[in-house]
Design a protein around this motif. Structure first.
Motif, PDB file in Angstrom:
ATOM      1  N   ASN A  46      -1.245  -4.802  -6.591  1.00 54.85           N
ATOM      2  CA  ASN A  46      -1.899  -3.790  -5.758  1.00 54.85           C
ATOM      3  C   ASN A  46      -1.242  -2.416  -5.888  1.00 54.85           C
ATOM      4  O   ASN A  46      -0.048  -2.308  -6.135  1.00 54.85           O
ATOM      5  N   ARG A  47      -2.054  -1.414  -5.663  1.00 57.64           N
ATOM      6  CA  ARG A  47      -1.539  -0.046  -5.523  1.00 57.64           C
ATOM      7  C   ARG A  47      -1.240   0.150  -4.037  1.00 57.64           C
ATOM      8  O   ARG A  47      -2.149   0.101  -3.211  1.00 57.64           O
ATOM      9  N   VAL A  48       0.041   0.324  -3.733  1.00 57.93           N
ATOM     10  CA  VAL A  48       0.482   0.310  -2.340  1.00 57.93           C
ATOM     11  C   VAL A  48       0.954   1.703  -1.903  1.00 57.93           C
ATOM     12  O   VAL A  48       1.803   2.318  -2.555  1.00 57.93           O
ATOM     13  N   LEU A  49       0.385   2.155  -0.812  1.00 60.84           N
ATOM     14  CA  LEU A  49       0.828   3.411  -0.207  1.00 60.84           C
ATOM     15  C   LEU A  49       1.708   3.043   0.983  1.00 60.84           C
ATOM     16  O   LEU A  49       1.268   2.321   1.876  1.00 60.84           O
ATOM     17  N   PHE A  50       2.948   3.523   0.972  1.00 59.92           N
ATOM     18  CA  PHE A  50       3.867   3.202   2.067  1.00 59.92           C
ATOM     19  C   PHE A  50       4.052   4.444   2.927  1.00 59.92           C
ATOM     20  O   PHE A  50       4.507   5.483   2.448  1.00 59.92           O
ATOM     21  N   LEU A  51       3.678   4.345   4.188  1.00 56.68           N
ATOM     22  CA  LEU A  51       3.817   5.486   5.095  1.00 56.68           C
ATOM     23  C   LEU A  51       4.936   5.198   6.083  1.00 56.68           C
ATOM     24  O   LEU A  51       4.880   4.213   6.819  1.00 56.68           O
ATOM     25  N   ASP A  52       5.924   6.065   6.097  1.00 60.81           N
ATOM     26  CA  ASP A  52       7.050   5.882   7.013  1.00 60.81           C
ATOM     27  C   ASP A  52       6.915   6.880   8.162  1.00 60.81           C
ATOM     28  O   ASP A  52       7.145   8.073   7.990  1.00 60.81           O
ATOM     29  N   LEU A  53       6.521   6.384   9.327  1.00 61.10           N
ATOM     30  CA  LEU A  53       6.307   7.275  10.478  1.00 61.10           C
ATOM     31  C   LEU A  53       7.542   7.354  11.376  1.00 61.10           C
ATOM     32  O   LEU A  53       7.481   7.911  12.471  1.00 61.10           O
TER      33      LEU A  53
END
Ligand SMILES: Nc1ncnc2c1ncn2[C@@H]1O[C@H](COP(=O)(O)OP(=O)(O)O)[C@@H](O)[C@H]1O
Ligand SMILES: [Mg+2]
Length: 264
Positions: A46-53
């Motif tokens: 998968n193409r994974v977008l990791f968002l660190d909030l």
């Protein structure tokens, strides 16, 4: 399947599924689980977008090899063109101090975040959203924009007390703002398998919340998980036997989760 999920499968609403790892308590394993989920989904193609909030940015540090030059804070402030990803891998929109400035519960800020995530959804398969240990506007925005939420908990006596509030918040957002949000459940993490007290707490959770709110699986406490994070590698990539076993345990949980998310 919800209408939104069907739309995504049809390609009308973009294909990405956003999974929010949420608990307003710190130290329960949100970042540990979030980074391992990013590795897991990327390894599965998968193409994974990791968002660190979270401005503490533990996830960003662990996934430093996948850093981008976009901060997650920007998603709340303006229209952001997240660069598309052509093949399997991870791209991190990192947590920075600027996130501390995003505190006011403001519909425009939430809508900006949601709209940025929707735009990115055409070029990614999965977004993993790591959240801060507070129930503020960033967590709210993530739950409003997401399709799935998983809530790591620990089994200390004190931690159990906060679970009702956590559930109230998650289910409240689902009811009021995002009917497509699927609550995957509370996932007990750092289970001390030999502790009778923790076993008792787990049993009482099963009785109180049952299969409706409790995820079907637990992640035991394993020292190799901390070692893996220090090496910035998934625990199943360390060569020690104990780490491989810990990796198997974690991946068994993620396999079930992927089935629930229909990516298996
Ligand atoms: N299953 C586990 N076994 C052992 N240590 C763990 C496990 N899960 C988390 N930890 C450790 O617990 C600490 C807190 O985890 P973290 O993921 O940072 O929590 P949060 O993001 O919820 O604040 C970290 O030091 C992490 O290495
Ligand atoms: Mg964290």
């Amino acid at each position: 399947m919800s209408a939104a999920n069907r739309d995504r499968r049809d390609g009308r609403g973009g294909l990405m599924k956003a999974l929010v790892v949420n608990n307003e308590k710190g130290g329960v394993g949100k970042s540990t689980i979030a980074v391992h989920l990013a590795w897991y989904f990327a390894e599965r193609g998968n193409r994974v977008l990791f968002l660190d909030l979270d401005p503490q940015s533990n996830g960003t540090a662990t996934l430093a090899a996948h850093a981008s030059d976009i901060d997650a804070a920007a998603l709340f402030a303006r229209t952001v063109a997240v660069p598309p990803m052509a093949s399997a891998g991870i791209r991190v929109l990192g947590g920075t101090a600027a996130l501390r400035g995003i505190v006011a519960v403001d519909g425009k800020v939430i809508e900006q975040f949601r709209s940025n995530l929707k735009d990115a959804s055409h070029a990614y398969d999965i977004a993993v959203v790591d959240t801060p240990p507070t129930f503020g506007v960033r967590n709210l925005a993530a739950l409003i924009a997401g399709q799935f939420v998983l809530a790591p908990i620990d089994l200390d006596d004190y931690a159990i007390d906060g679970i009702e509030t956590l559930l109230k918040h998650i289910l409240g957002v689902k009811q009021k703002y995002n009917s497509d949000l699927e609550f995957l459940g509370l996932i007990p993490n750092r289970l001390q398998t030999t502790s009778p007290r923790q076993r008792n707490n787990l049993n009482s959770l099963v009785q109180r919340f049952g299969t409706k709110y409790l995820f079907d699986g637990v992640i035991p406490q394993r020292s190799s998980i901390g070692e893996a994070l220090a090496e910035k590698k998934p625990v199943w990539r360390l060569s020690k036997t104990a780490a491989r076993e810990a990796g198997r345990e974690m991946r068994a949980v993620f396999d079930k989760l992927a089935i629930r998310m229909e990516t298996a």
